[in-house]
Design a protein around this motif. Structure first.
Motif, PDB file in Angstrom:
ATOM      1  N   TYR A 139     -26.978 -25.229  26.921  1.00  0.00           N
ATOM      2  CA  TYR A 139     -25.608 -25.699  27.010  1.00  0.00           C
ATOM      3  C   TYR A 139     -24.624 -24.560  26.776  1.00  0.00           C
ATOM      4  CZ  TYR A 139     -25.727 -25.841  21.862  1.00  0.00           C
ATOM      5  OH  TYR A 139     -25.855 -25.532  20.541  1.00  0.00           O
ATOM      6  N   LYS A 140     -23.381 -24.835  27.189  1.00  0.00           N
ATOM      7  CA  LYS A 140     -22.276 -23.916  26.963  1.00  0.00           C
ATOM      8  C   LYS A 140     -21.060 -24.757  26.593  1.00  0.00           C
ATOM      9  CE  LYS A 140     -19.547 -20.193  28.951  1.00  0.00           C
ATOM     10  NZ  LYS A 140     -19.377 -19.298  30.095  1.00  0.00           N
ATOM     11  N   ILE A 141     -20.446 -24.413  25.476  1.00  0.00           N
ATOM     12  CA  ILE A 141     -19.250 -25.109  25.014  1.00  0.00           C
ATOM     13  C   ILE A 141     -18.076 -24.147  25.130  1.00  0.00           C
ATOM     14  CG2 ILE A 141     -18.121 -26.230  23.050  1.00  0.00           C
ATOM     15  CD1 ILE A 141     -20.941 -26.739  21.899  1.00  0.00           C
ATOM     16  N   THR A 142     -17.020 -24.576  25.808  1.00  0.00           N
ATOM     17  CA  THR A 142     -15.797 -23.789  25.916  1.00  0.00           C
ATOM     18  C   THR A 142     -14.647 -24.676  25.460  1.00  0.00           C
ATOM     19  OG1 THR A 142     -16.709 -22.630  27.834  1.00  0.00           O
ATOM     20  CG2 THR A 142     -14.348 -22.418  27.449  1.00  0.00           C
ATOM     21  N   LEU A 143     -13.994 -24.263  24.382  1.00  0.00           N
ATOM     22  CA  LEU A 143     -12.890 -25.041  23.841  1.00  0.00           C
ATOM     23  C   LEU A 143     -11.603 -24.222  23.881  1.00  0.00           C
ATOM     24  CD1 LEU A 143     -14.665 -26.566  20.717  1.00  0.00           C
ATOM     25  CD2 LEU A 143     -14.196 -27.684  22.892  1.00  0.00           C
ATOM     26  N   ALA A 144     -10.545 -24.857  24.343  1.00  0.00           N
ATOM     27  CA  ALA A 144      -9.239 -24.212  24.424  1.00  0.00           C
ATOM     28  C   ALA A 144      -8.750 -23.875  23.013  1.00  0.00           C
ATOM     29  CB  ALA A 144      -8.248 -25.144  25.120  1.00  0.00           C
ATOM     30  N   PRO A 145      -7.787 -22.959  22.907  1.00  0.00           N
ATOM     31  CA  PRO A 145      -7.229 -22.648  21.592  1.00  0.00           C
ATOM     32  C   PRO A 145      -6.770 -23.906  20.852  1.00  0.00           C
ATOM     33  CG  PRO A 145      -6.414 -21.109  23.206  1.00  0.00           C
ATOM     34  CD  PRO A 145      -7.175 -22.160  23.970  1.00  0.00           C
ATOM     35  N   LYS A 146      -6.980 -23.916  19.569  1.00  0.00           N
ATOM     36  CA  LYS A 146      -6.609 -25.000  18.660  1.00  0.00           C
ATOM     37  C   LYS A 146      -7.528 -26.218  18.753  1.00  0.00           C
ATOM     38  CE  LYS A 146      -1.973 -23.438  18.252  1.00  0.00           C
ATOM     39  NZ  LYS A 146      -0.589 -23.654  18.216  1.00  0.00           N
ATOM     40  N   LEU A 147      -8.604 -26.130  19.528  1.00  0.00           N
ATOM     41  CA  LEU A 147      -9.560 -27.237  19.603  1.00  0.00           C
ATOM     42  C   LEU A 147     -10.877 -26.897  18.907  1.00  0.00           C
ATOM     43  CD1 LEU A 147      -9.116 -28.617  23.240  1.00  0.00           C
ATOM     44  CD2 LEU A 147      -8.118 -29.437  21.115  1.00  0.00           C
TER      45      LEU A 147
ATOM     46  N   GLN B 252      -9.684 -18.979  21.979  1.00  0.00           N
ATOM     47  CA  GLN B 252     -10.642 -19.832  22.681  1.00  0.00           C
ATOM     48  C   GLN B 252     -12.016 -19.683  22.031  1.00  0.00           C
ATOM     49  OE1 GLN B 252     -11.466 -18.713  26.741  1.00  0.00           O
ATOM     50  NE2 GLN B 252     -11.827 -20.829  27.308  1.00  0.00           N
ATOM     51  N   LEU B 253     -12.742 -20.778  21.947  1.00  0.00           N
ATOM     52  CA  LEU B 253     -14.072 -20.765  21.346  1.00  0.00           C
ATOM     53  C   LEU B 253     -15.105 -20.974  22.441  1.00  0.00           C
ATOM     54  CD1 LEU B 253     -15.944 -20.834  18.846  1.00  0.00           C
ATOM     55  CD2 LEU B 253     -15.571 -23.301  18.782  1.00  0.00           C
ATOM     56  N   VAL B 254     -16.072 -20.078  22.531  1.00  0.00           N
ATOM     57  CA  VAL B 254     -17.163 -20.204  23.496  1.00  0.00           C
ATOM     58  C   VAL B 254     -18.471 -20.094  22.736  1.00  0.00           C
ATOM     59  CG1 VAL B 254     -18.271 -19.244  25.549  1.00  0.00           C
ATOM     60  CG2 VAL B 254     -15.779 -19.184  25.342  1.00  0.00           C
ATOM     61  N   ILE B 255     -19.301 -21.114  22.866  1.00  0.00           N
ATOM     62  CA  ILE B 255     -20.620 -21.129  22.250  1.00  0.00           C
ATOM     63  C   ILE B 255     -21.622 -21.371  23.362  1.00  0.00           C
ATOM     64  CG2 ILE B 255     -22.155 -22.302  20.631  1.00  0.00           C
ATOM     65  CD1 ILE B 255     -19.590 -23.233  19.166  1.00  0.00           C
ATOM     66  N   GLU B 256     -22.605 -20.506  23.448  1.00  0.00           N
ATOM     67  CA  GLU B 256     -23.588 -20.660  24.519  1.00  0.00           C
ATOM     68  C   GLU B 256     -24.994 -20.546  23.965  1.00  0.00           C
ATOM     69  OE1 GLU B 256     -24.590 -18.999  28.980  1.00  0.00           O
ATOM     70  OE2 GLU B 256     -23.009 -18.062  27.825  1.00  0.00           O
ATOM     71  N   ARG B 257     -25.801 -21.503  24.357  1.00  0.00           N
ATOM     72  CA  ARG B 257     -27.226 -21.448  24.085  1.00  0.00           C
ATOM     73  C   ARG B 257     -27.880 -21.350  25.466  1.00  0.00           C
ATOM     74  NH1 ARG B 257     -30.684 -22.570  19.667  1.00  0.00           N
ATOM     75  NH2 ARG B 257     -28.830 -23.044  18.466  1.00  0.00           N
ATOM     76  N   PRO B 258     -28.272 -20.126  25.862  1.00  0.00           N
ATOM     77  CA  PRO B 258     -28.767 -19.900  27.224  1.00  0.00           C
ATOM     78  C   PRO B 258     -29.850 -20.899  27.643  1.00  0.00           C
ATOM     79  CG  PRO B 258     -28.550 -17.827  26.057  1.00  0.00           C
ATOM     80  CD  PRO B 258     -28.325 -18.918  25.045  1.00  0.00           C
ATOM     81  N   GLY B 259     -29.653 -21.450  28.836  1.00  0.00           N
ATOM     82  CA  GLY B 259     -30.613 -22.393  29.388  1.00  0.00           C
ATOM     83  C   GLY B 259     -30.444 -23.810  28.896  1.00  0.00           C
TER      84      GLY B 259
END
Length: 166
Positions: A38-46, A29-36
């Motif tokens: 956005y937050k991106i959460t992508l399931a495996p293989k996405l 799983q990919l999680v990218i967060e820029r506090p305040g």
């Protein structure tokens, strides 16, 4: 002198060939967060959907869509040739704005039946939807801005995006 040059050359070659890549493994799983912001959460293989989502963020900034006031949520079925899932080239994307933060959630469809897409993405986003405020005038304007941003980003990249509605 030759030993120093040899060591420097070996160090450079090691860094070029064995440094960690920018793309995380497709199985995690990919999680990218820029506090305040956005937050991106992508399931495996996405993981390969990340550039498209970042293009949406860029469009939101260029269109001056204010996410500071109001709440909004939209759900999409994204047909992207570069992102293959178990059910073809389609993945599901939820965009939820809440308390000034933008949440992007990518999920794989459980089946190839489009009628099940909305239920699948809502189930994946259930934690973000708990206690979600009801729509108001600011929400409608925000939803329109989100929709315009995703449409522009998808046209730019040759991606087909369908809005999922109840």
């Amino acid at each position: 002198m030759i030993e120093t040059l040899t060591l420097i050359t070996l160090a450079v070659l090691f860094l070029v060939f064995f440094r960690p890549g920018k793309t995380p493994p497709l199985g995690s799983q990919l999680v990218i967060e820029r506090p305040g912001q956005y937050k991106i959460t992508l399931a495996p293989k996405l993981n390969l959907a990340q550039p498209f989502i970042e293009a949406i963020i860029d469009r939101l900034l260029k269109l001056n869509v204010s996410t500071r006031h109001g709440s909004a949520m939209q759900f999409f079925a994204v047909n992207d040739r570069q992102v293959a899932t178990a059910n073809g080239d389609v993945y599901l994307l939820a965009i939820i704005v809440r308390e000034g933060m933008i949440y992007f959630l990518g999920a794989q469809p459980e089946s190839a039946i489009p009628a099940n897409y909305l239920a699948t993405i809502k189930a994946n986003a259930k934690d973000l939807l708990v206690g979600f405020p009801s729509a108001d005038g600011e929400s409608k304007e925000l939803e329109e801005g989100l929709f315009n941003a995703i449409q522009e980003a998808s046209r730019e990249r040759g991606i087909v995006v369908d809005l999922l509605k109840d």
